[in-house]
Design an enzyme around this catalytic site. Structure first.
Site, mmCIF file in Angstrom:
data_model
loop_
_atom_site.group_PDB
_atom_site.id
_atom_site.type_symbol
_atom_site.label_atom_id
_atom_site.label_comp_id
_atom_site.label_asym_id
_atom_site.label_seq_id
_atom_site.Cartn_x
_atom_site.Cartn_y
_atom_site.Cartn_z
ATOM 1 N N HIS A 119 0.852 -1.209 0.000
ATOM 2 C CA HIS A 119 0.000 0.000 0.000
ATOM 3 C C HIS A 119 0.881 1.250 0.000
ATOM 4 O O HIS A 119 0.700 2.166 -0.816
ATOM 5 C CB HIS A 119 -0.902 -0.028 1.235
ATOM 6 C CG HIS A 119 -1.712 1.216 1.455
ATOM 7 N ND1 HIS A 119 -3.021 1.331 1.059
ATOM 8 C CD2 HIS A 119 -1.358 2.407 2.020
ATOM 9 C CE1 HIS A 119 -3.463 2.549 1.360
ATOM 10 N NE2 HIS A 119 -2.480 3.231 1.950
ATOM 11 N N GLU A 120 1.852 1.325 0.924
ATOM 12 C CA GLU A 120 2.688 2.534 1.039
ATOM 13 C C GLU A 120 3.505 2.753 -0.231
ATOM 14 O O GLU A 120 3.662 3.903 -0.680
ATOM 15 C CB GLU A 120 3.618 2.409 2.249
ATOM 16 C CG GLU A 120 2.871 2.309 3.577
ATOM 17 C CD GLU A 120 1.865 3.422 3.798
ATOM 18 O OE1 GLU A 120 0.839 3.183 4.461
ATOM 19 O OE2 GLU A 120 2.073 4.534 3.268
ATOM 20 N N HIS A 123 1.753 4.740 -2.705
ATOM 21 C CA HIS A 123 1.935 6.198 -2.504
ATOM 22 C C HIS A 123 3.290 6.638 -3.038
ATOM 23 O O HIS A 123 3.386 7.680 -3.697
ATOM 24 C CB HIS A 123 1.863 6.526 -1.007
ATOM 25 C CG HIS A 123 0.528 6.373 -0.380
ATOM 26 N ND1 HIS A 123 -0.635 6.853 -0.966
ATOM 27 C CD2 HIS A 123 0.152 5.770 0.782
ATOM 28 C CE1 HIS A 123 -1.662 6.581 -0.176
ATOM 29 N NE2 HIS A 123 -1.227 5.936 0.897
ATOM 30 N N HIS A 129 -5.123 7.735 -1.948
ATOM 31 C CA HIS A 129 -6.068 6.741 -1.446
ATOM 32 C C HIS A 129 -7.235 6.590 -2.411
ATOM 33 O O HIS A 129 -7.673 7.535 -3.024
ATOM 34 C CB HIS A 129 -6.568 7.143 -0.067
ATOM 35 C CG HIS A 129 -5.561 6.858 1.000
ATOM 36 N ND1 HIS A 129 -5.412 7.627 2.124
ATOM 37 C CD2 HIS A 129 -4.633 5.881 1.091
ATOM 38 C CE1 HIS A 129 -4.438 7.143 2.875
ATOM 39 N NE2 HIS A 129 -3.948 6.078 2.261
#
Lengths: 367, 83
Positions: A119-120, A123, A129
């Site tokens: 997930h990170e 980014h 998101h």
């Protein structure tokens, strides 16, 4: 999927990363493996390459820290904020920080480092998101199981809009965007008043009769109490209920509510106690009977009398010649039964009692 | 703390502080020096509406139990919206 303001992204495909320190929750090689696997989630579907360096400044610097850890975005102790990362750019750009007040793990205990890292790193590559509850870039942590992680379609579309598609052909991950892939396994289908539901693993597709595109929804966002990977489902229009089966249990759904006293055991419907599961079920409006398929046999249940009909089970092959000797899923529409068996779908005319067409399983999604 | 509340659920002062911090971290709620009117887009109600819309909750602009429960869930520290 969303992007950061000005659609920040890296201007190169070959990126470096460096692991600055380690958590004491996992062995070093487990941390290394989790981060490597997390980067592969993104390199599998784009031309991006990630190379680990062990000294100097990398594009993506990875570290564990607690509370205030040097970037004026403090962590908050156990739970709450788990990690954060910065969008592409110089200095802190792309860096990912993990809250070492959490308990990190490589399974479902604590927080799964691979999942949070994947997930990170989304980014770090430029994704913000997503509002899609099934997306990896959805802001709230959800453990999605130990094996066979598949990058959800929402994330694939987002990252490919930034960096293009992967150069390798036949990526298995594109299967979920019902493109040219031939096989989408359906474990259960049913009709609910306006929609046809196609249930598979932890998602279902809702196909409105007047719409071309199916809508992909996380099963648990509608029915949190239901288990994933439903075995079978059917709608009983007389009682306006949808029944869902998993193993020896059956749930009754009234709209999106689970009827009281459910789940029940399937033997309470008249099945033998030793029956382990139901493969598929379909209610035939005109006869008022519901057919249950399990293994190479099928049963007929009289919904009005609420009893199993005598003379069953019978062999599938004898009654529905040509569809094979097992059924993955089945549903009825306009006098036809649609039997799904592996990659094939058999259109069976109830009136003429024979197969009139053979289709691909995912032809309904215009694949 | 001027947070519009939805139902009879008794939120403690600590709850409200948590909710305000959540909106500041993830929805760019700016601190409000005492006595100065906020711009309408930066009120607590507006930020609550943004968060409720983001998560597909009922958009009321008020703190209710469902919204607060969602704020409790473990999550990523990157803001959901804004710079």
């Amino acid at each position: 999927y969303n992007f950061f303001p000005r659609k920040l992204k890296w201007s190169k495909m070959n990126l470096t990363y460096r692991i600055m320190n380690y958590t004491s929750d996992l062995r070093r090689n487990e941390v290394d493996r989790a981060f490597k696997k997390a980067f592969k989630v993104w390199s599998d579907v784009t031309p991006l390459n990630f190379t680990r360096i062990r000294s100097g400044v990398a594009d993506i610097m990875i570290s564990f820290g607690t509370k205030e850890h040097g970037d004026f975005y403090p962590f908050d102790g156990p739970s709450g904020l788990l990690a954060h990362a910065f969008p592409p750019g110089p200095d802190y750009g792309g860096d990912a920080h993990f809250d070492d007040d959490e308990v990190w793990s490589d399974d479902s205990k604590g927080y799964n480092l691979f999942l949070v890292a994947a997930h990170e790193f989304g980014h770090s590559l430029g994704l913000e998101h997503s509002r899609d509850p099934g997306a990896l870039m959805f802001p709230i942590y959800t453990y999605t199981g130990k094996t066979g992680f598949v990058l959800p379609d929402d994330d694939v579309q987002g990252i490919q809009e930034l960096y293009g598609k992967s150069i390798t052909i036949n990526s298995p991950l594109t299967c979920f965007n019902y493109s040219t892939s031939k096989i989408l396994l359906f474990y259960a289908v049913t009709r609910n008043i306006k929609y046809v539901f196609f249930l598979s693993t932890r998602f279902f597709w809702r196909l409105h009769p007047q719409m071309v595109e199916a809508e992909l929804v996380l099963l648990k966002s509608f029915w949190p109490e239901l288990p994933n990977k439903i075995d079978a489902a059917y709608e009983n229009p007389i009682k306006d209920l949808v029944f869902m089966f998993k193993g020896k249990k059956v749930w009754a759904l009234n709209g999106y509510d689970i009827v009281e006293d459910f789940p029940k055991k399937i033997y309470e419907m008249g099945f033998p106690k030793e029956m382990k599961r139901i493969d598929a079920a379909v209610h035939v409006k005109d006869t008022g009977k519901t057919l249950f398929f399990t293994g190479n046999k099928y049963w007929s249940y009289d919904e009005e009398a609420e009893v199993m009909e005598a003379g069953y089970p019978r062999l599938i092959e004898e009654e529905f010649t040509g569809i094979g000797d097992k059924v993955d899923a089945v549903y009825e529409r306009n006098g036809y039964l649609y039997f799904f068996n592996g990659p094939l779908q058999f259109e069976y005319s109830i009136w003429s009692q024979r197969i009139v067409r053979v289709l691909h399983t995912n032809s309904l999604f215009w694949c | 703390i001027p947070i519009p509340l939805e139902d009879s659920h008794e939120f403690t002062e600590k709850d409200l502080q948590f909710a305000e911090r959540y909106l500041r971290t993830h929805y760019d709620l700016r601190p409000n020096p005492a006595g100065i009117m906020r711009k309408s887009g930066n009120t607590v109600a507006a930020k609550l509406r943004e968060m409720q819309a983001f998560f597909g909750l009922e958009v009321t602009g008020k703190l209710d139990e469902e919204t607060y429960e969602l704020m409790q869930k473990p999550r990523c520290g990157v803001p959901d919206v804004g710079e």
